[in-house]
Enzyme design. Sequence first.
Site, PDB file in Angstrom:
ATOM      1  N   ASP A 149       0.823  -1.212   0.000  1.00 23.14           N
ATOM      2  CA  ASP A 149       0.000   0.000   0.000  1.00 23.14           C
ATOM      3  C   ASP A 149       0.862   1.271   0.000  1.00 23.14           C
ATOM      4  O   ASP A 149       2.091   1.210   0.013  1.00 23.14           O
ATOM      5  CB  ASP A 149      -0.926  -0.066   1.228  1.00 23.14           C
ATOM      6  CG  ASP A 149      -2.291   0.556   0.967  1.00 23.14           C
ATOM      7  OD1 ASP A 149      -2.425   1.347   0.016  1.00 23.14           O
ATOM      8  OD2 ASP A 149      -3.231   0.265   1.735  1.00 23.14           O
ATOM      9  N   ASP A 204      -9.952   3.386  -3.791  1.00 25.07           N
ATOM     10  CA  ASP A 204     -10.675   2.175  -3.367  1.00 25.07           C
ATOM     11  C   ASP A 204     -12.068   2.066  -3.985  1.00 25.07           C
ATOM     12  O   ASP A 204     -12.778   3.063  -4.157  1.00 25.07           O
ATOM     13  CB  ASP A 204     -10.823   2.174  -1.845  1.00 25.07           C
ATOM     14  CG  ASP A 204      -9.491   1.975  -1.159  1.00 25.07           C
ATOM     15  OD1 ASP A 204      -8.453   1.963  -1.846  1.00 25.07           O
ATOM     16  OD2 ASP A 204      -9.492   1.826   0.077  1.00 25.07           O
TER      17      ASP A 204
END
Length: 392
Positions: A149, A204
């Site tokens: 990430d 997302d």
Amino acid sequence: MKTVLPVFFVCGLLSITAAQKFEGLAPTPPMGWNTWNTFAGNISESLIKETAQAMIDSGMQKAGYIYIIIDDCWSAKERDANGNLIADPAKFPSGMKALGDWLHEKGFKFGIYGCAGRKTCGGYPGGRGHEFQDARTYASWGVDYLKYDWCETGTADARETYKIMRDALYAAGRPIVFSMCEWGQNKPWEWAQEVAHLWRTTGDIGPCWDCKPKKEWENSIKSILDRQVGLEKYAGPDHWNDPDMLQVGCEGLSLEESRSHFTLWCILAAPLIAGNDVRNMNPEIRDILTCREAIAVNQDPLGKQGFRVFCAPEKEIWAKELSNGDWAVCLLNPAIQPAEMTLPWKDLTFLKGTFRVRNIWSKKDLGTTEETFRGKIAPHGVAFFRLSPITP
Ligand code: GLA
């Protein structure tokens, strides 16, 4: 000069051999399940084991979903005294090595999450400055897939930062699929082919077709879909665009929307990483996720990402070239009303010759591309076809 040159030569060779990703780990888009979309931080060893068992029982494993990926919030809040990452002992009492062994025995591959910054997005220890140590830890646990990430990275350069982890994984010696998650902020499609096997192209995904998702950092499925247009030329075996994990079967989507989402992710050659509660999945969702003919489009060995052929408020057409001269075509009704839709195959100028037409979701053969497809399509619904050339 005579002595200096060979030294440069040797150093050059060493850096060439060390600086690479593991090749050949993702010839087709990875398939699996990830904890995040449904469970976020509410994860545990028993959740992983129950889900793995449900994936076996439902036929998901057999259909190709082999990576079980533990997303954020798996680790203890601090590293140990030696700076090693450790699993949260309350959530994962047997530890990650034991869990990895268990998954391997059940025929799965083991995926885990890390972050390039000082902390993960959930506030757990990040990998910055610990890359080589963490890569060795992951390798020692039997990890097969790392999602990495981008939170808490400050002014770090994405390309250089992800290369460090790529090199660390390679140096650790265990083949690990490397999944970059910097949300498409630095156009990874233009440079990440040499770094990772897949890279996120957007922020997302939220569990809704075209609404504004409840969480402000999330994006609707349709908005993510729209942002894949033009990226098709950057994808291929071992280097995939990742429009984020599946929301199929998650609360917030109608059955039709789940089916459309899945269809389009198949057309996009997107990684198929389910995110629903597999233990409580209804048969309709199971049938979508395990549809052999749809998955064959996604996993086609030619490895081409599909593209948008036509776009209007009342109709979209998407297509993906497949091996052996076949094509997959998706007709999407983007509107909120059901619609009688037509698809004159002759409009698709990339089709050379005549094809047999197979409707993937109804599992019916429909004749040939000499005719025109006519059918009623639900709001946000699709018709999904496989075309196979008729040899004269
Ligand atoms: C980021 C990622 C998500 C998920 C969360 C975990 O938002 O994009 O996919 O991994 O972090 O905190």
